[in-house]
Design a protein around this motif. Structure first.
Motif, PDB file in Angstrom:
ATOM      1  N   ASP A   1      -7.623   5.219  -1.783  1.00  0.00           N
ATOM      2  CA  ASP A   1      -8.941   5.490  -1.190  1.00  0.00           C
ATOM      3  C   ASP A   1      -9.120   6.950  -0.773  1.00  0.00           C
ATOM      4  OD1 ASP A   1      -7.281   5.607   0.984  1.00  0.00           O
ATOM      5  OD2 ASP A   1      -8.180   3.919   2.074  1.00  0.00           O
ATOM      6  N   GLY A   2      -8.117   7.792  -1.089  1.00  0.00           N
ATOM      7  CA  GLY A   2      -8.226   9.221  -0.777  1.00  0.00           C
ATOM      8  C   GLY A   2      -7.636   9.608   0.572  1.00  0.00           C
ATOM      9  N   ARG A   7       0.838  -1.209   0.000  1.00  0.00           N
ATOM     10  CA  ARG A   7       0.000   0.000   0.000  1.00  0.00           C
ATOM     11  C   ARG A   7       0.870   1.254   0.000  1.00  0.00           C
ATOM     12  NH1 ARG A   7      -4.657   1.330   3.873  1.00  0.00           N
ATOM     13  NH2 ARG A   7      -4.920   2.926   2.307  1.00  0.00           N
ATOM     14  N   LEU A   8       1.948   1.211   0.787  1.00  0.00           N
ATOM     15  CA  LEU A   8       2.850   2.366   0.836  1.00  0.00           C
ATOM     16  C   LEU A   8       3.534   2.564  -0.508  1.00  0.00           C
ATOM     17  CD1 LEU A   8       4.514   1.882   4.343  1.00  0.00           C
ATOM     18  CD2 LEU A   8       2.780   3.556   3.718  1.00  0.00           C
ATOM     19  N   ARG A   9       3.930   1.456  -1.119  1.00  0.00           N
ATOM     20  CA  ARG A   9       4.598   1.550  -2.427  1.00  0.00           C
ATOM     21  C   ARG A   9       3.650   2.094  -3.493  1.00  0.00           C
ATOM     22  NH1 ARG A   9       7.066  -4.073  -1.441  1.00  0.00           N
ATOM     23  NH2 ARG A   9       9.164  -3.619  -0.707  1.00  0.00           N
ATOM     24  N   ALA A  10       2.376   1.674  -3.412  1.00  0.00           N
ATOM     25  CA  ALA A  10       1.397   2.070  -4.427  1.00  0.00           C
ATOM     26  C   ALA A  10       0.933   3.512  -4.256  1.00  0.00           C
ATOM     27  CB  ALA A  10       0.194   1.128  -4.376  1.00  0.00           C
ATOM     28  N   ALA A  11       1.099   4.056  -3.053  1.00  0.00           N
ATOM     29  CA  ALA A  11       0.617   5.418  -2.786  1.00  0.00           C
ATOM     30  C   ALA A  11       1.424   6.433  -3.592  1.00  0.00           C
ATOM     31  CB  ALA A  11       0.727   5.727  -1.296  1.00  0.00           C
ATOM     32  N   SER A  12       0.768   7.525  -3.932  1.00  0.00           N
ATOM     33  CA  SER A  12       1.468   8.641  -4.573  1.00  0.00           C
ATOM     34  C   SER A  12       2.234   9.372  -3.473  1.00  0.00           C
ATOM     35  CB  SER A  12       0.431   9.559  -5.211  1.00  0.00           C
ATOM     36  OG  SER A  12       1.031  10.757  -5.618  1.00  0.00           O
ATOM     37  N   LYS A  13       3.547   9.558  -3.663  1.00  0.00           N
ATOM     38  CA  LYS A  13       4.367  10.127  -2.595  1.00  0.00           C
ATOM     39  C   LYS A  13       5.092  11.390  -3.053  1.00  0.00           C
ATOM     40  CE  LYS A  13       6.411   6.034  -2.062  1.00  0.00           C
ATOM     41  NZ  LYS A  13       5.436   5.086  -2.630  1.00  0.00           N
TER      42      LYS A  13
END
Length: 203
Positions: free
Chosen positions: A32-33, A9-15
């Motif tokens: 999920d916002g 999930r952390l990898r997939a998040a926009s950072k």
């Protein structure tokens, strides 16, 4: 095995990353916002703060909820703070981790160490602080263990008391230490903006 799911999930998040005042600030935007903001000490890699924010029921931006670090005062308006001020003698509960452990501090608890008991409630997945004089009771969760689907271990829990502060320590499980090490390597790869460079650079 459930451990990679949170990492994924952390990898997939926009950072986005920003380096400022000796801190590396990372902002995550999940599918999920939900938003998460973390601050790390650049030299040690230690987590200084973690906050969460999600959209409210009307779709607007909600308030930041502090998970790690100094709690933000709910009374930000000057007028409000004149009308209602929280007693400075009330216990203040906050989380302040170290590299090897999760740590919570409750300030303004003047009672001696033998008054306190701290226990793990495995079924409720939380820790409970009790006092024999019935002056303080607190139940708190360990969201990191929940995210990694790891069991609570009573042997990992300890506490001490000094300077009117109760300090509770929970040794991080090896699975979390390994995942955090992996995450740190990935966060360092994000091109960070320095102060004054305008917007953060996205991964």
């Amino acid at each position: 095995m459930a451990v990679p799911s949170w990492l994924e999930r952390l990898r997939a998040a926009s950072k986005t990353a920003l380096v400022q005042d000796g801190k590396r600030k990372i902002h995550y935007l999940f599918e999920d916002g939900k938003e998460m903001a973390e601050e790390y000490d650049i030299k040690t890699g230690q987590l200084i703060s973690r906050k969460w924010r999600e959209k409210n029921t009307l779709g607007g931006t909600g308030k930041w909820q502090v998970e790690v670090g100094e709690p933000t005062s709910p009374l930000l308006g000057a007028l409000e703070s004149e009308l209602i001020t929280e007693s400075s003698s009330n216990p203040i509960f906050m989380r302040k981790d170290t590299l090897s452990s999760f740590q919570w501090r409750i300030r303004n608890l003047p009672y001696p160490k033998e008054v306190y008991s701290v226990s793990v409630e495995e079924e409720q997945r939380c820790c409970v602080i009790r006092t024999t004089n019935k002056k303080y009771y607190k139940k708190f969760s360990l969201p990191d263990l929940d995210r990694y689907h790891l069991p609570l271990d009573a042997a990992a829990l300890s506490f001490t008391h000094a300077n009117n502060t109760l300090i509770i320590t929970y040794q991080k499980p090896k699975e979390i230490l390994a995942a955090e090490e992996q995450l740190q390597k990935e966060l360092k790869k994000i091109k960070a903006a320095n102060t004054g460079d305008g917007d953060c650079k996205t991964q």
